[in-house]
Design an enzyme around this catalytic site. Structure first.
Site, PDB file in Angstrom:
ATOM      1  N   ARG A  52       4.122  -2.218  -1.621  1.00 37.11           N
ATOM      2  CA  ARG A  52       2.878  -2.360  -0.846  1.00 37.11           C
ATOM      3  C   ARG A  52       2.763  -1.245   0.188  1.00 37.11           C
ATOM      4  O   ARG A  52       1.672  -0.729   0.456  1.00 37.11           O
ATOM      5  CB  ARG A  52       2.843  -3.730  -0.158  1.00 37.11           C
ATOM      6  CG  ARG A  52       1.525  -3.973   0.592  1.00 37.11           C
ATOM      7  CD  ARG A  52       1.457  -5.381   1.160  1.00 37.11           C
ATOM      8  NE  ARG A  52       0.167  -5.639   1.813  1.00 37.11           N
ATOM      9  CZ  ARG A  52       0.044  -6.251   2.980  1.00 37.11           C
ATOM     10  NH1 ARG A  52       1.114  -6.642   3.647  1.00 37.11           N
ATOM     11  NH2 ARG A  52      -1.157  -6.453   3.497  1.00 37.11           N
ATOM     12  N   HIS A  96      -0.428   1.249   1.362  1.00 36.89           N
ATOM     13  CA  HIS A  96      -1.003   1.255   2.711  1.00 36.89           C
ATOM     14  C   HIS A  96      -0.814   2.599   3.407  1.00 36.89           C
ATOM     15  O   HIS A  96      -1.593   2.949   4.296  1.00 36.89           O
ATOM     16  CB  HIS A  96      -0.433   0.097   3.534  1.00 36.89           C
ATOM     17  CG  HIS A  96      -1.078  -1.207   3.197  1.00 36.89           C
ATOM     18  ND1 HIS A  96      -1.405  -2.161   4.127  1.00 36.89           N
ATOM     19  CD2 HIS A  96      -1.486  -1.707   1.997  1.00 36.89           C
ATOM     20  CE1 HIS A  96      -1.980  -3.202   3.527  1.00 36.89           C
ATOM     21  NE2 HIS A  96      -2.018  -2.949   2.239  1.00 36.89           N
ATOM     22  N   ASP A  97       0.212   3.356   3.023  1.00 39.10           N
ATOM     23  CA  ASP A  97       0.326   4.716   3.574  1.00 39.10           C
ATOM     24  C   ASP A  97      -0.735   5.611   2.933  1.00 39.10           C
ATOM     25  O   ASP A  97      -1.498   6.282   3.625  1.00 39.10           O
ATOM     26  CB  ASP A  97       1.728   5.295   3.348  1.00 39.10           C
ATOM     27  CG  ASP A  97       1.895   6.639   4.064  1.00 39.10           C
ATOM     28  OD1 ASP A  97       1.269   6.824   5.130  1.00 39.10           O
ATOM     29  OD2 ASP A  97       2.636   7.512   3.563  1.00 39.10           O
ATOM     30  N   SER A 152       1.761   8.345   7.710  1.00 46.10           N
ATOM     31  CA  SER A 152       1.049   7.915   8.928  1.00 46.10           C
ATOM     32  C   SER A 152       1.398   6.484   9.310  1.00 46.10           C
ATOM     33  O   SER A 152       1.454   6.148  10.495  1.00 46.10           O
ATOM     34  CB  SER A 152      -0.465   8.057   8.755  1.00 46.10           C
ATOM     35  OG  SER A 152      -0.914   7.338   7.619  1.00 46.10           O
ATOM     36  N   ASN A 179      -2.776  -4.547   8.098  1.00 46.52           N
ATOM     37  CA  ASN A 179      -1.363  -4.280   7.798  1.00 46.52           C
ATOM     38  C   ASN A 179      -0.487  -5.505   8.034  1.00 46.52           C
ATOM     39  O   ASN A 179       0.739  -5.411   8.000  1.00 46.52           O
ATOM     40  CB  ASN A 179      -0.856  -3.087   8.613  1.00 46.52           C
ATOM     41  CG  ASN A 179      -1.123  -1.767   7.901  1.00 46.52           C
ATOM     42  OD1 ASN A 179      -0.982  -1.694   6.676  1.00 46.52           O
ATOM     43  ND2 ASN A 179      -1.519  -0.750   8.642  1.00 46.52           N
ATOM     44  N   PRO A 238      -8.318  -2.305   2.311  1.00 50.87           N
ATOM     45  CA  PRO A 238      -9.215  -3.353   1.820  1.00 50.87           C
ATOM     46  C   PRO A 238      -8.731  -4.747   2.200  1.00 50.87           C
ATOM     47  O   PRO A 238      -7.537  -4.995   2.319  1.00 50.87           O
ATOM     48  CB  PRO A 238      -9.164  -3.159   0.304  1.00 50.87           C
ATOM     49  CG  PRO A 238      -7.842  -2.536   0.042  1.00 50.87           C
ATOM     50  CD  PRO A 238      -7.500  -1.712   1.247  1.00 50.87           C
ATOM     51  N   HIS A 293       0.698  -6.478  -7.840  1.00 53.03           N
ATOM     52  CA  HIS A 293       0.810  -7.858  -7.356  1.00 53.03           C
ATOM     53  C   HIS A 293       1.637  -8.726  -8.299  1.00 53.03           C
ATOM     54  O   HIS A 293       1.647  -9.937  -8.179  1.00 53.03           O
ATOM     55  CB  HIS A 293      -0.588  -8.447  -7.122  1.00 53.03           C
ATOM     56  CG  HIS A 293      -1.277  -7.861  -5.921  1.00 53.03           C
ATOM     57  ND1 HIS A 293      -2.594  -8.101  -5.597  1.00 53.03           N
ATOM     58  CD2 HIS A 293      -0.819  -7.022  -4.956  1.00 53.03           C
ATOM     59  CE1 HIS A 293      -2.913  -7.441  -4.493  1.00 53.03           C
ATOM     60  NE2 HIS A 293      -1.857  -6.771  -4.089  1.00 53.03           N
ATOM     61  N   THR A 317       6.647 -14.833 -11.584  1.00 52.33           N
ATOM     62  CA  THR A 317       7.940 -14.123 -11.630  1.00 52.33           C
ATOM     63  C   THR A 317       7.894 -12.987 -10.600  1.00 52.33           C
ATOM     64  O   THR A 317       7.959 -11.815 -10.956  1.00 52.33           O
ATOM     65  CB  THR A 317       8.203 -13.537 -13.027  1.00 52.33           C
ATOM     66  OG1 THR A 317       7.097 -12.659 -13.360  1.00 52.33           O
ATOM     67  CG2 THR A 317       8.298 -14.605 -14.091  1.00 52.33           C
ATOM     68  N   ASP A 327       6.706  -7.158 -14.143  1.00 52.54           N
ATOM     69  CA  ASP A 327       6.349  -7.395 -15.543  1.00 52.54           C
ATOM     70  C   ASP A 327       4.838  -7.601 -15.615  1.00 52.54           C
ATOM     71  O   ASP A 327       4.137  -7.344 -14.644  1.00 52.54           O
ATOM     72  CB  ASP A 327       7.115  -8.618 -16.081  1.00 52.54           C
ATOM     73  CG  ASP A 327       6.861  -9.859 -15.228  1.00 52.54           C
ATOM     74  OD1 ASP A 327       5.953  -9.833 -14.374  1.00 52.54           O
ATOM     75  OD2 ASP A 327       7.572 -10.866 -15.408  1.00 52.54           O
TER      76      ASP A 327
END
Ligand code: HEM
Ligand SMILES: *[C@@H]1O[C@H](CO)[C@@H](O)[C@H](O)[C@H]1NC(C)=O
Length: 335
Positions: A78, A82-83, A92, A110, A178, A208, A258, A263
């Site tokens: 993640r 986000h960077d 940053s 964040n 977002p 995700h 999982t 996967d």
């Protein structure tokens, strides 16, 4: 006459030296530009000569710290998004607030960013081996790609050569990151700015397949209950989140069935109404993205291939290279 002659030749000499210096500086500029051009592209194995073991050190440090927290790969995956999403992949997100900059981590978007201590450890190991050489921006990208591989996903050969920014802003993070309720159109638009087509954008959200979401980020789907949420999952989430209650910042649920393994379960979950966030479930509803969800659910290799391509595009967009920015000594502060 002889005086004027000698002053004339003196003048010529000055003109000559002047021309010579101009020429010299031109070749110098040309040589510098050549070097900058050469260094300006990201490339595979950028640290081959400056820090030959950079990539294996980064990988080993992550691996040897994994026992501390087997869920760290999710956090690090993640983190790269986000960077890269704010000002490009430039480290940053790691900068702490000072009098002139405000940390991006102050932004609500964040919320849930964690395991920055892993980045610190990787940076420390790399500084010990090769001082002032490997950027924090590259460390984030390496940590994310290693996380994918370690969790069972594809081995993504990544380019390096990014440099670190000297600036960050929580307001930019507010604007660029977002929310969980983003529309498919906005998702595709964000991807488009980085060269991701529809398939790439669906694939990258397959990230995700790892990690968790806190109740605060999906409580909107419980009250009132989102009809596209599978009833058993809705019941489980209601128990976890104990709505209504002010504890939704602490409680969390798995992103897929999982969530320690990279996967294609995420896509099978979407087919069964088990997407956690609003945007997850939207992917299955929108005719533009539904076909990709079904293909990724059926064919894990296809998902891995598209995810790898999308990851490279995401981490290539809008980077600092060459002589731009700096190589931070400490990822939390500009030099
Ligand atoms: C573009 C739309 C996206 C939205 C709206 C979104 C939103 C979110 C939200 C709200 C969470 C839950 C955070 C929490 O409550 O702790 C989350 C988790 C996560 N996201 Fe995304 N995300 C998006 C794209 C991505 C991308 C592109 C990646 C990676 C390349 C990614 C990787 C992850 C991972 C791995 C987690 C789990 C983190 C953890 O367990 O700590 N996301 N995302
Ligand atoms: C929960 O997190 C949100 C987002 O970061 C924040 O605005 C809010 O103040 C937090 N609430 C509590 C009770 O800590």
């Amino acid at each position: 006459m002889s005086t004027s002659n000698s002053s004339m030749s003196g003048l010529y000499l000055y003109v000559f030296i002047g021309l010579f210096l101009i020429l010299l500086s031109c070749t110098k500029v040309y040589a510098l530009e050549n070097k900058a051009q050469h260094d300006e592209r990201l490339r595979i194995n950028f640290y081959q000569s400056s820090c030959p073991n950079a990539e294996s050190i980064a990988r080993q440090t992550l691996l040897s710290n994994l026992l501390l927290d087997p869920t760290a790969p999710a956090a690090l995956l993640r983190l790269v998004f986000h960077d890269c999403q704010v000002q490009g992949c430039d480290g940053s997100i790691l900068l702490q607030s000072t009098s002139s900059i405000t940390s991006e981590l102050v932004s609500e978007r964040n919320f849930g960013i964690r395991r920055l201590d892993f980045i610190d450890r990787i940076k420390a190991a790399l500084e010990a081996a090769c001082p002032n050489t490997v950027s924090c921006a590259d460390i984030i990208v390496m940590a994310a790609s290693n996380s994918v591989a370690i969790a069972g996903g594809p081995n993504i050969p990544i380019e390096t050569g990014r440099r670190d920014t000297r600036f960050s802003s929580n307001l930019m993070a507010d604007k660029e990151l977002p929310s969980a309720t983003i529309s498919v159109s906005d998702l595709l638009q964000i991807g488009g700015t980085k060269g991701l087509d529809t398939g790439d954008s669906v694939a990258i959200l397959g990230a995700h397949t790892l990690g968790v979401g806190h109740c605060i980020n999906f409580a909107n789907r419980l009250q009132p209950q989102d009809p596209s949420l599978s009833p058993p999952l809705a019941a489980a989430l209601n128990l976890i989140c104990r709505l209504p209650a002010p504890a939704t910042n602490l409680t969390f649920a798995a992103n897929d069935l999982t969530n320690l393994i990279f996967d294609n379960q995420y896509f099978r979950d979407l087919q069964g109404g088990r997407g956690l966030l609003t945007i997850d479930s939207e992917l299955m509803k929108d005719p533009r993205t539904q076909g990709f969800v079904n293909r990724f659910a059926a064919d894990q290799n296809f998902f891995f291939q598209k995810f790898s391509e999308a990851f490279v595009k995401l981490t290539r967009s809008n980077v600092l290279t060459g002589t731009q920015g700096e190589i931070r000594n400490n990822c939390k502060a500009v030099n």
